[in-house]
Scaffold this motif. Structure first.
Motif, PDB file in Angstrom:
ATOM      1  N   UNK A 168       0.827  -1.207   0.000  1.00  0.00           N
ATOM      2  CA  UNK A 168       0.000   0.000   0.000  1.00  0.00           C
ATOM      3  C   UNK A 168       0.863   1.260   0.000  1.00  0.00           C
ATOM      4  N   UNK A 169       0.259   2.355  -0.418  1.00  0.00           N
ATOM      5  CA  UNK A 169       0.982   3.632  -0.412  1.00  0.00           C
ATOM      6  C   UNK A 169       1.425   3.983   1.002  1.00  0.00           C
ATOM      7  N   UNK A 170       0.584   3.686   1.980  1.00  0.00           N
ATOM      8  CA  UNK A 170       0.936   3.879   3.387  1.00  0.00           C
ATOM      9  C   UNK A 170       0.775   2.542   4.103  1.00  0.00           C
ATOM     10  N   UNK A 171       1.789   1.674   4.020  1.00  0.00           N
ATOM     11  CA  UNK A 171       1.683   0.334   4.606  1.00  0.00           C
ATOM     12  C   UNK A 171       1.746   0.393   6.128  1.00  0.00           C
ATOM     13  N   UNK A 172       1.281  -0.661   6.785  1.00  0.00           N
ATOM     14  CA  UNK A 172       1.400  -0.698   8.242  1.00  0.00           C
ATOM     15  C   UNK A 172       2.855  -0.884   8.649  1.00  0.00           C
ATOM     16  N   UNK A 173       3.178  -0.453   9.848  1.00  0.00           N
ATOM     17  CA  UNK A 173       4.486  -0.777  10.423  1.00  0.00           C
ATOM     18  C   UNK A 173       4.418  -2.229  10.872  1.00  0.00           C
ATOM     19  N   UNK A 174       5.389  -3.032  10.445  1.00  0.00           N
ATOM     20  CA  UNK A 174       5.382  -4.470  10.742  1.00  0.00           C
ATOM     21  C   UNK A 174       6.663  -4.841  11.465  1.00  0.00           C
ATOM     22  N   UNK A 175       6.515  -5.506  12.609  1.00  0.00           N
ATOM     23  CA  UNK A 175       7.666  -5.968  13.386  1.00  0.00           C
ATOM     24  C   UNK A 175       7.476  -7.450  13.641  1.00  0.00           C
ATOM     25  N   UNK A 176       8.429  -8.255  13.184  1.00  0.00           N
ATOM     26  CA  UNK A 176       8.333  -9.701  13.284  1.00  0.00           C
ATOM     27  C   UNK A 176       9.508 -10.245  14.082  1.00  0.00           C
ATOM     28  N   UNK A 177       9.216 -11.069  15.083  1.00  0.00           N
ATOM     29  CA  UNK A 177      10.240 -11.796  15.820  1.00  0.00           C
ATOM     30  C   UNK A 177      10.082 -13.268  15.476  1.00  0.00           C
ATOM     31  N   UNK A 178      11.152 -13.864  14.957  1.00  0.00           N
ATOM     32  CA  UNK A 178      11.143 -15.276  14.581  1.00  0.00           C
ATOM     33  C   UNK A 178      12.040 -16.067  15.517  1.00  0.00           C
ATOM     34  N   UNK A 179      11.549 -17.180  16.006  1.00  0.00           N
ATOM     35  CA  UNK A 179      12.420 -18.083  16.743  1.00  0.00           C
ATOM     36  C   UNK A 179      13.485 -18.618  15.793  1.00  0.00           C
ATOM     37  N   UNK A 180      14.677 -18.881  16.316  1.00  0.00           N
ATOM     38  CA  UNK A 180      15.733 -19.475  15.493  1.00  0.00           C
ATOM     39  C   UNK A 180      15.266 -20.797  14.897  1.00  0.00           C
ATOM     40  N   UNK A 181      14.327 -21.465  15.564  1.00  0.00           N
ATOM     41  CA  UNK A 181      13.791 -22.732  15.051  1.00  0.00           C
ATOM     42  C   UNK A 181      13.164 -22.548  13.675  1.00  0.00           C
ATOM     43  N   UNK A 182      12.601 -21.371  13.416  1.00  0.00           N
ATOM     44  CA  UNK A 182      11.990 -21.088  12.121  1.00  0.00           C
ATOM     45  C   UNK A 182      13.030 -21.192  11.010  1.00  0.00           C
ATOM     46  N   UNK A 183      14.238 -20.724  11.287  1.00  0.00           N
ATOM     47  CA  UNK A 183      15.297 -20.744  10.287  1.00  0.00           C
ATOM     48  C   UNK A 183      15.842 -22.159  10.073  1.00  0.00           C
ATOM     49  N   UNK A 184      15.828 -22.953  11.115  1.00  0.00           N
ATOM     50  CA  UNK A 184      16.424 -24.291  11.057  1.00  0.00           C
ATOM     51  C   UNK A 184      15.460 -25.362  10.548  1.00  0.00           C
ATOM     52  N   UNK A 185      14.150 -25.120  10.683  1.00  0.00           N
ATOM     53  CA  UNK A 185      13.167 -26.102  10.219  1.00  0.00           C
ATOM     54  C   UNK A 185      13.087 -26.071   8.700  1.00  0.00           C
ATOM     55  N   UNK A 186      13.555 -27.120   8.052  1.00  0.00           N
ATOM     56  CA  UNK A 186      13.540 -27.155   6.593  1.00  0.00           C
ATOM     57  C   UNK A 186      12.119 -27.402   6.092  1.00  0.00           C
ATOM     58  N   UNK A 187      11.564 -26.438   5.423  1.00  0.00           N
ATOM     59  CA  UNK A 187      10.213 -26.513   4.874  1.00  0.00           C
ATOM     60  C   UNK A 187      10.321 -26.577   3.355  1.00  0.00           C
ATOM     61  N   UNK A 188       9.762 -27.611   2.773  1.00  0.00           N
ATOM     62  CA  UNK A 188       9.813 -27.759   1.319  1.00  0.00           C
ATOM     63  C   UNK A 188      11.084 -28.437   0.864  1.00  0.00           C
ATOM     64  N   UNK A 189      12.186 -27.716   0.863  1.00  0.00           N
ATOM     65  CA  UNK A 189      13.485 -28.238   0.445  1.00  0.00           C
ATOM     66  C   UNK A 189      14.549 -27.218   0.809  1.00  0.00           C
ATOM     67  N   UNK A 190      15.794 -27.586   0.631  1.00  0.00           N
ATOM     68  CA  UNK A 190      16.874 -26.640   0.891  1.00  0.00           C
ATOM     69  C   UNK A 190      16.765 -25.433  -0.029  1.00  0.00           C
ATOM     70  N   UNK A 191      16.360 -25.677  -1.289  1.00  0.00           N
ATOM     71  CA  UNK A 191      16.219 -24.570  -2.238  1.00  0.00           C
ATOM     72  C   UNK A 191      15.109 -23.616  -1.808  1.00  0.00           C
TER      73      UNK A 191
END
Length: 281
Positions: free
Chosen positions: A148-171
C-alpha cells in the motif's frame, strides 16, 4: 444455462463471475474470443463465469485491460481470494488489512506476510493438496497490505527454530531466507531472530500477533490447530504486549538477525552443505 442462474449476492466468487459474463457480453465477445485475448482457454473463462473456478490476480489484471473495466476485476479479485481463506481466519485477515501496526512472534514458521510462494505452497500442502493453487494465491494476496501507499508498520520476531526447520526443500528455504534479507530495504518492516541462546522466553506458549489501529482498540490473536482466537479484551492485550516487548528485548538486533539469517542461508541451505549435513550457523 447455469451461468444465468448465478446470484451475484451469494458470494464474492459468484459476484465476480456474474460481472465477468456481463462485461464479456457487453463487449460482444465469445468465451473463446476473450480467452484468446487474455491468454487462456474459453473453457477457463466459462468456469470462472459460473463460479466453478477461482480467478487469480494476473488473470484479473488482463481482464481489466482487455475489457476496459477500469480496474473492476483487479479490485474484486482481492475480495474473492480473501473469501478463500479458512472461514475462521477471515475475520483476522480483515483486521490485519486495516491495521496501522502489526507485531508478531512466530515460533515455528515464517509469518504469512513474509512467506515466498514456494514456502507457502510447502506449508499449505502438508496435509492436503486440494485447491492448493487457490490457497497459495489467497495467502499471497494478504501480502498486498505491504504494498500500500501507506503500509502498516510491521515488526516480526522469529524463533531461530523457524530458520532451522527445513520446509519444502533446501532450495525453498534458501529462497525464503534470501527474501527475509531483502525485506530489510523496507522502511516500515523489521525482522528480529530470537536465538536459542536466549533460553526460556516469553513466547514459549506459542505464536501470537498484536494488531494496533489508528482509531480502534488493539487486538491480540492466537491460534491452535483447529481455529484462531482474536480478542480486544484489555487484559490479554496488555499481557500480549508485555510478552512481545520481552521477546523484542531478548531477540538479536536487526543487524545481528540479518547476519544470522545470512549465515544460515549459506551454511545450512547453501549449494555445498557441510559434511554430514552440519551447518555453519
Amino acid at each position: 444455462m447455469r451461468s444465468r442462474e448465478l446470484d451475484p449476492s451469494a458470494s464474492p466468487l459468484d459476484y465476480y463471475g456474474y460481472e465477468l459474463r456481463r462485461a464479456r457480453e457487453a463487449a460482444g465477445l465469445t468465451l473463446a474470443q476473450l480467452g484468446s485475448i487474455v491468454f487462456c482457454t474459453g473453457s477457463l473463462i466459462g468456469q470462472i463465469e459460473t463460479a466453478a473456478k477461482v480467478p487469480q490476480r494476473d488473470f484479473s489484471e488482463r481482464l481489466d485491460a482487455a475489457l476496459g473495466t477500469g480496474g473492476l476485476f483487479s479490485r474484486l479479485v482481492g475480495l474473492v481470494l480473501r473469501s478463500q481463506l479458512p472461514s475462521w481466519f477471515q475475520p483476522y485477515a480483515e483486521m490485519e488489512a486495516k491495521a496501522a501496526y502489526i507485531s508478531t512472534f512466530q515460533a515455528q514458521l515464517v509469518d504469512g506476510l513474509l512467506q515466498t510462494e514456494a514456502y507457502a505452497r510447502a506449508v499449505l500442502g502438508v496435509r492436503n493438496e486440494s485447491g492448493l493453487d487457490t490457497r497459495v494465491a489467497a495467502r499471497m494476496e494478504r501480502q498486498r497490505v505491504l504494498e500500500r501507499e501507506h503500509p502498516p508498520a510491521v515488526w516480526v520476531v522469529l524463533s531461530e527454530a523457524v530458520l532451522r526447520q527445513e520446509v519444502g526443500s533446501r532450495e525453498v528455504m534458501r529462497e525464503q531466507l534470501a527474501h527475509l534479507l531483502t525485506l530489510r530495504e523496507r522502511q516500515w518492516l523489521n525482522v528480529q531472530v530470537l536465538p536459542f541462546e536466549a533460553g526460556a522466553h516469553a513466547g514459549l506458549m506459542g505464536s501470537f500477533a498484536i494488531l494496533r489501529f489508528d482509531r480502534d482498540p488493539d487486538i491480540v490473536y492466537t491460534e491452535d490447530f483447529v481455529q484462531g482466537h482474536m480478542t480486544a479484551n484489555p487484559q490479554p492485550v496488555r499481557e500480549g504486549s508485555v510478552r512481545y516487548d520481552q521477546l523484542q528485548a531478548a531477540a538479536l538486533s536487526s543487524e545481528d538477525s540479518a547476519a544470522l539469517i545470512s549465515r544460515m542461508m549459506e551454511g545450512r541451505y547453501g549449494n555445498e552443505p557441510e559434511p554430514g549435513g552440519r551447518d555453519m550457523a
